[in-house]
Write a protein that holds these residues in place. Structure first.
Motif, short mmCIF file in Angstrom:
data_model
loop_
_atom_site.label_atom_id
_atom_site.label_comp_id
_atom_site.label_asym_id
_atom_site.label_seq_id
_atom_site.Cartn_x
_atom_site.Cartn_y
_atom_site.Cartn_z
N PRO A 1 29.84 8.99 19.83
CA PRO A 1 29.58 7.57 19.53
C PRO A 1 30.83 6.92 18.97
O PRO A 1 31.76 7.58 18.50
CB PRO A 1 28.46 7.64 18.48
CG PRO A 1 28.62 8.97 17.84
CD PRO A 1 29.11 9.89 18.92
N ARG B 1 33.24 5.13 16.43
CA ARG B 1 33.46 5.53 15.03
C ARG B 1 34.13 4.40 14.27
O ARG B 1 35.05 3.74 14.77
CB ARG B 1 34.31 6.80 14.99
CG ARG B 1 34.64 7.27 13.57
CD ARG B 1 35.43 8.54 13.60
NE ARG B 1 35.78 8.96 12.23
CZ ARG B 1 35.56 10.17 11.74
NH1 ARG B 1 35.00 11.09 12.51
NH2 ARG B 1 35.91 10.47 10.51
N GLN C 1 24.60 -4.70 17.15
CA GLN C 1 25.21 -3.37 17.03
C GLN C 1 24.48 -2.63 15.91
O GLN C 1 24.19 -3.21 14.86
CB GLN C 1 26.70 -3.46 16.71
CG GLN C 1 27.37 -2.08 16.66
CD GLN C 1 28.87 -2.19 16.37
OE1 GLN C 1 29.28 -3.07 15.60
NE2 GLN C 1 29.66 -1.33 16.97
N GLU D 1 25.18 3.78 11.93
CA GLU D 1 24.74 4.88 11.08
C GLU D 1 25.81 5.12 10.03
O GLU D 1 27.00 5.30 10.36
CB GLU D 1 24.53 6.16 11.90
CG GLU D 1 24.16 7.38 11.09
CD GLU D 1 22.86 7.22 10.33
OE1 GLU D 1 22.79 7.73 9.19
OE2 GLU D 1 21.93 6.59 10.86
N LEU E 1 21.54 9.07 18.72
CA LEU E 1 22.87 8.57 19.08
C LEU E 1 23.19 8.91 20.54
O LEU E 1 23.72 8.08 21.29
CB LEU E 1 23.93 9.15 18.15
CG LEU E 1 23.90 8.65 16.70
CD1 LEU E 1 24.84 9.48 15.83
CD2 LEU E 1 24.27 7.17 16.63
N ASP E 2 22.89 10.15 20.94
CA ASP E 2 23.12 10.56 22.33
C ASP E 2 22.30 9.72 23.29
O ASP E 2 22.78 9.30 24.35
CB ASP E 2 22.77 12.05 22.52
CG ASP E 2 23.78 12.98 21.86
OD1 ASP E 2 24.87 12.50 21.48
OD2 ASP E 2 23.48 14.18 21.73
N CYS F 1 21.08 6.68 22.80
CA CYS F 1 21.58 5.31 22.84
C CYS F 1 22.85 5.22 23.69
O CYS F 1 23.01 4.29 24.49
CB CYS F 1 21.85 4.80 21.43
SG CYS F 1 20.35 4.49 20.47
N ALA F 2 23.74 6.19 23.51
CA ALA F 2 24.98 6.19 24.29
C ALA F 2 24.69 6.31 25.78
O ALA F 2 25.29 5.63 26.61
CB ALA F 2 25.88 7.33 23.83
N VAL G 1 26.03 1.56 19.49
CA VAL G 1 25.80 2.29 18.24
C VAL G 1 27.12 2.84 17.74
O VAL G 1 27.93 3.37 18.51
CB VAL G 1 24.80 3.45 18.45
CG1 VAL G 1 24.61 4.21 17.14
CG2 VAL G 1 23.46 2.91 18.93
N THR G 2 27.34 2.73 16.44
CA THR G 2 28.56 3.20 15.80
C THR G 2 28.20 4.06 14.60
O THR G 2 27.19 3.81 13.93
CB THR G 2 29.41 2.00 15.31
OG1 THR G 2 29.82 1.23 16.44
CG2 THR G 2 30.64 2.46 14.55
N VAL G 3 29.02 5.08 14.34
CA VAL G 3 28.88 5.88 13.12
C VAL G 3 29.99 5.47 12.17
O VAL G 3 31.17 5.52 12.53
CB VAL G 3 28.94 7.38 13.39
CG1 VAL G 3 28.79 8.16 12.09
CG2 VAL G 3 27.85 7.80 14.38
#
Length: 551
Positions: free
Chosen positions: A340, A342, A510, A513, A529-530, A532-533, A539-541
């Motif tokens: 994801p 970053r 957006q 996490e 996350l997987d 969503c990607a 999605v961002t961490v």
């Protein structure tokens, strides 16, 4: 207008409601003695019935008459007479010293046992230890405390009343306070139509099995030997599906206990026979710990052929490379995955209490002046799902609702929850193909406000947040989230990112996490996350580090 609790006998009316409900829906599961109790109870004087219910709704079986002071009941001993005559309470029960201590205040203990104590200022527990060695025989209250002028009642129908409460609620986590909280408007429940099929228990054996399982769980939590408890469990496979699920979960917990204390062979014996989700992966891990690599590999191969869940599939991807290495098998190629996006932030650590997600939210609110930043975690997507699918979730599926105080369908976490309502959910999700879903969500937000739901987080919602979400979240993304939730309600209603940013002008969003220093992604978060990607969801961490203090 009279308040809901201005009737001083409100609790008695609630008890009668339960008795009438059970007699109407479960009469075929009651013994002649239980039916006789209901008939005899309803014929008693009001004060006697009220006193009985007051004691039943309190904790314990022993009560001092002087502590049962209720204006609406009047003379406690007079009210107790009919209960004594029916054999439902004992006015001269034998009391052990421990039971007596639970009934006496510290100054009363000093009055009764002062000559036997070196000093009366000792703590109650210390007094008990000193006296217990000297006074081992159980006695009636008047022998223990002859000058008190008081007496003690022991309720003898606690088990019967617990059985009736269980048959009404279908669990022991709810009790008589549900009526009061509902009457006061503190909790509101959806009104669901009840049919003759709306019963939590189909047979008396179901009730007996539940009670037996409950006693086993209590003994386990009290520290009794697991091997002895397992002998007392109901049959290995119960005919009632949701009872069998409870039994399997308890057996799984015993297996985890054995694993934690390194009784690995005992744990394996449990896991190999347990059908509860997660038991198979634990069996593989324990075999790996025991260096039974070939057996672990064989079981893992079988699991890969038909994984029970995404969680098991995820864990197998970690386990199999280790087993290949330990068995000298060819190395498994690394799984290709797209990490994801970053975001790295360095923030000043506050000196006062904080939560890191709130710090990032506030930071981004200052940085992203054209965006609305909200801390939502699991609340937003779950709530949107719950509001859209309200009709499906609260549909009167047989056995799903069987009393007026359900926060969720009884089968919410069962594997066939979605299947039993598949057409209803399909109709709800079909609204996402038009603009109808927005109307339904806002309508239910207004009409169902505050009603208990397993999905809707009322305290986290506002009209502004819903409006932003419906304006900025594409319907296609909502459908993808909801479809995955329905695959596994238990696992997939958690793990959503902490924050969400909305850009209303651009109608985009957006999710972020947040991970503080030393924190790492949990498995269910990684799976979301997987997902969503893979489905093009932004999605961002965000990884937070603390700025170093100035020297």
């Amino acid at each position: 207008m009279a308040g809901p609790l201005e009737n001083p006998f409100y609790y008695l009316e609630n008890f009668h409601t339960v008795l009438a409900w059970i007699r109407e829906r479960y009469s075929d599961l009651l013994t002649p003695g239980e039916l006789e109790f209901i008939a005899r109870f309803t014929a008693l004087p009001q004060a006697s019935r009220a006193l009985m219910v007051r004691m039943v709704m309190r904790k314990g079986d022993f009560f001092r008459a002087s502590k049962l002071n209720y204006a609406e009941i009047g003379d406690t001993r007079e009210a107790a007479r009919a209960l004594i005559d029916n054999g439902w309470i004992d006015e001269q029960p034998l009391l052990t010293l421990e039971q007596l201590f639970a009934l006496l205040k510290k100054n009363e203990i000093a009055e009764v046992f002062g000559p036997l104590l070196p000093k009366t200022s000792l703590r109650k527990s210390e007094q008990f230890e000193l006296l217990n060695a000297q006074l081992g025989r159980a006695r009636v209250f008047s022998d223990w405390y002859p000058h008190s002028g008081d007496c003690v009642f022991q309720v003898g129908i606690t088990d019967l009343c617990d059985r009736l409460r269980l048959m009404f609620f279908g669990n022991f986590s709810q009790d008589w306070s549900e009526f009061v909280l509902s009457d006061l408007g503190i909790f509101k429940y959806e009104k669901v139509a009840f049919s003759n099929a709306s019963r939590g228990f189909r047979t008396r054996q179901d009730v007996d099995d539940y009670l037996q399982l409950h006693r086993c769980r209590e003994r386990f939590y009290e520290g009794d030997a697991p091997q002895e408890i397992l002998k007392e469990l109901p049959a290995s496979v119960l005919e009632n599906d949701w009872l069998e699920s409870r039994r399997a979960k308890f057996v799984f917990q015993v297996g985890q206990h054995y694993e934690q204390i390194d009784a690995l062979q005992d744990a394996l014996a449990i896991y190999d026979e347990c059908a509860y989700p997660g038991a198979r992966i634990r069996a593989i891990r324990v075999r790996e710990r025991c260096a039974q690599f070939e057996a672990a590999f064989t079981l893992a191969q079988a699991a890969q052929q038909m994984p029970e869940s995404e969680a098991e599939k995820q864990q197998l991807l970690r386990i199999m490379p280790r087993l290949h290495r330990k068995l000298g098998k060819p190395k498994i190629p690394a799984r290709a995955s797209v990490p994801p996006m970053r975001l790295d932030l360095t923030l000043c650590q506050p000196e006062t209490a904080y939560f890191v997600e709130g710090l990032v939210r506030d930071h981004l609110s200052l940085q992203q002046t054209d965006a609305h930043v909200h801390y939502v975690e699991n609340a937003l997507i779950n709530s949107l799902f719950g509001l859209l699918c309200w009709e499906a979730v609260f549909s009167a599926v047989p056995g799903a609702f069987f009393h007026p105080f359900h926060r969720a369908p009884a089968d919410l976490l069962s594997p066939d929850f979605h299947r039993r309502r598949s057409q209803l959910f399909a109709d709800c999700l079909a609204q996402l193909d038009s603009q109808q879903y927005k109307t339904t969500i806002m309508k239910n937000f207004g009409e169902k406000m505050g009603i208990q739901s397993p999905f809707v987080f009322w305290g986290s919602l506002s009209e502004q947040l819903l409006a932003l979400a419906l304006d900025c979240l594409p319907a296609a993304h909502l459908k993808k989230w909801f479809e995955r939730m329905l695959l596994d309600i238990k696992s997939n209603r958690t793990g959503f990112p902490d924050l969400i940013l909305f850009w209303p002008r651009e109608k985009r969003y957006q999710m972020i996490e947040v991970k503080g220093p030393g924190d790492r992604l949990q498995d269910n978060q990684i799976r979301w996350l997987d997902y969503c990607a893979a489905n093009g969801m932004p999605v961002t961490v965000c990884y937070v580090q603390w700025a170093e203090s100035a020297a």
